[in-house]
Enzyme design. Sequence first.
Site, short mmCIF file in Angstrom:
data_model
loop_
_atom_site.label_atom_id
_atom_site.label_comp_id
_atom_site.label_asym_id
_atom_site.label_seq_id
_atom_site.Cartn_x
_atom_site.Cartn_y
_atom_site.Cartn_z
N THR A 117 15.54 11.72 2.32
CA THR A 117 16.78 10.92 2.51
C THR A 117 17.97 11.77 2.05
O THR A 117 18.77 11.83 2.54
CB THR A 117 16.79 9.49 2.03
OG1 THR A 117 15.50 8.71 2.85
CG2 THR A 117 17.73 8.90 2.20
N ARG A 144 10.02 9.99 8.33
CA ARG A 144 8.70 10.60 8.24
C ARG A 144 8.16 10.62 9.76
O ARG A 144 8.55 10.24 10.58
CB ARG A 144 7.96 9.26 7.38
CG ARG A 144 8.72 9.04 6.09
CD ARG A 144 8.09 7.56 5.65
NE ARG A 144 8.45 6.39 6.37
CZ ARG A 144 8.43 5.24 6.24
NH1 ARG A 144 7.28 4.86 5.01
NH2 ARG A 144 8.83 4.30 6.82
N HIS A 155 16.29 6.66 5.87
CA HIS A 155 15.59 6.38 4.90
C HIS A 155 14.20 7.23 5.22
O HIS A 155 14.06 7.44 6.17
CB HIS A 155 15.34 5.00 4.75
CG HIS A 155 14.56 4.53 5.81
ND1 HIS A 155 12.96 4.60 6.15
CD2 HIS A 155 14.72 3.63 7.07
CE1 HIS A 155 12.65 3.88 7.05
NE2 HIS A 155 13.69 3.31 7.67
N CYS A 156 13.46 7.29 4.22
CA CYS A 156 12.11 7.99 4.41
C CYS A 156 11.28 6.98 3.78
O CYS A 156 10.93 5.76 4.14
CB CYS A 156 12.06 9.34 3.51
SG CYS A 156 12.58 9.16 1.93
N SER A 157 10.58 7.24 2.40
CA SER A 157 9.94 6.00 1.94
C SER A 157 10.31 5.37 0.81
O SER A 157 11.09 4.61 0.88
CB SER A 157 8.34 6.72 1.50
OG SER A 157 7.62 7.21 2.36
#
Length: 789
Positions: free
Chosen positions: A422, A318, A414-416
Amino acid sequence: MERTRIARVDDVKLVRRGDQVEGTLHLTPHHLIFCHTPPPTVDEPNGHSSHKNKPRELWITYPIIQTCTLRLAHPASHHPSSIRLRCRDFSFVCFCFSDEKKARDVYDSIKAWTCKLGKVDKLYAFTYQPQAPEKEINGWDLYDARREWKRQGISEKDSDKGWRISKINTDYAFSPTYPALLAVPSAISDNTLNYAGRYRSRVRLPVLTYLHPVNNCSITRSSQPLVGVRGNRSIQDEKLLLAIFSTSHSNQPPPNPSSRPRSRQSPQSSSSGSPTQDVPPNVPDPETLEDQMISRTASDEGPRVYGAQQHNLIVDARPTVNALAMQAVGLGSENMDNYRFATKAYLGIDNIHVMRDSLNKIIETLKESDVTPMPPNREALAKSGWLKHIAGILDGASLIARQVALQHSHVLIHCSDGWDRTSQLSALSQLCLDPYYRTLEGFIVLVEKDWLSFGHMFNHRSGFLSSEKWFSIENERVGGSDSHHQRAGLSNSGSGAGHALENAFLSAKGFFNKDNSSRESFVDSDGELQPYDQSPSSNTNRKSSTSNSTASKIGKNGAASDKTTPTTKVKETSPVFHQFLDATYQLLHQNPTRFEFNERFLRRLLYHLYSCQYGTFLYNNERERMEAGVQHKTRSVWDYFLGRKEQFLNPQYEEKIDDNVRGKERLVLPKGEEVRWWSELFGREDRELNGVPTVNAIRSDRNGDSQNVEEAKGIPVSVLTGVETAEQAVGAVPPVKGTAGGESRNGKGSIGSQLAGGMKGLGLGGGRDRNIRGKSPSRLDREMEVEMQ
């Protein structure tokens, strides 16, 4: 047929690219079918017709319709009533009717069959009956998790490589959106996994997705940690990640996180000066720059332990400002004080809303393709920012692949929630690393593993059940200021940067309201979240509650029963899987001999994502598909491709791999400066879209109206926006809770200076979190809005 007001209309004119043909339009429960017979071929010498042409048919499946507009005939106009369709495969058609009532009936019928189904099991996939040659093929058998783990060297009986297969999620009670089988370090027990899972959003804890066959370095994936404003931490999560990063030296005891002493001086106060002062003035390429940034953060103090020299990486996909905003709703990003054995990199890949806007700008540019043969406006296409987004995703995948293959390091992505960016980065980096995934069978396994098994919100992102917002009658609009596209979510206009933090805190209010189960309390949320303090107190409780919930959804026949009516939320749609296929196309175009499949395979795969003819992409995760019984009630999309395999093979493919021969190496890396428009997908000739160098489109800034000074000088754009360790931070990184005066560990006091300073001192002209003051308020608002993808 109760939804069909009219089943057949004669004397309908079809308009495409300015050409008109007359025929008959049929409406079935799952398709629009336009039939016409081309005029007879004329024999030029004598002027007589030589033979009659066979009838031709155009089939349009309802879910693939993006927007439908009924334009009624105006008394003052000579134009007939028409229905204009814009489809998700970028085909644009216009049907003209001589009878206005029939045009209305057709419009109402399309709308009923498209967005009033109410349930996924009403889609075409559940009634489709295949014909030869795919009838005898069973594509559901192509992917088996145990078989794929065994191919990577991991089995339930052998833990020599430091990994084991955990069965903690076989009933999907532990993590409902994760696969049933999870590959985890051998040194980690299921009890540790149980506690570590509570610290990750939706219990999507770090687990293995790829193990490199040469150096045993891994790619793992997860969701964001539940750090929150209180700075929560989890010893079990830290232990899990440390064990992951130690697996390639399984014969050594895991290093002590405290073995690397914390620096006593901030980088700014050290005698050597700020780490941003000695970056070479001439940066050769983004890869070199990124590698330099990561290597600069490795501390030379303390004993040399395994992991310190590897630069094991946590990749947060992000933008840093988004990761910071998530802390307001109890989420966030890792505090590197607790993960001293790793380095964290922020990539600055935009969220689903920005990507949706970008694609909609392309659609706006191509929207007249049904009525005019004119080429699209290249400047408008460049301003969409689409190529820049594709180049950024590829750059992130390249960074991960280089870390694993060249730096012999482990990477956690990872992202959220770990199922959008991802999945893109994980799958693309594996395409770069492993020749098996560049075969037709291997690519199918990759999609099944990283998109379907690990979970991606296909129902939400693809909008299979459509939306009434995508339908309009042109002369029935209320007021002159609201266009159909604004109501349909085809453009977003923010209310100013001042609303961004307000949105975050309003979301936080809804997040901590235990009685609120509505998604609407989250700003553009893609789903409900489980608050950190509401995590089940034990694995037993979690299994019990989930099992009861699962049981209530399953009827006597084993199918999931829907108590609510699913609908498409326009703000949750986004071309995430489309971008993955576009990025794969870029790799294929740049390396035409390294892929067994061809461009048409990717194009048809995107078509069948939206056609809903097969059950492969229906639902959002492995558990939902099992509950719905898709393997027994629908056909696999791979049946279609394997039944016509010869159509999708690349004649230039060279199977041999030899790392000692240039052009035949195992590793394939993308070239960001060669990213181009996928002209075949957009139904255009290559010269129409790629007639000018696309590097200008990639280098246009976020607003699409100017070039940055650094980029104009030729400095490459990098997706990497910041690198952070326990000792120092380089570039734009969020401040760390607990440091004096709210300062970050690199000494920059305010959040504004952190985010606005960005990468300028490093010579990173493409730093994506800089120049905040120059962005429009609506743009900044969308970048900072709370994201749950």
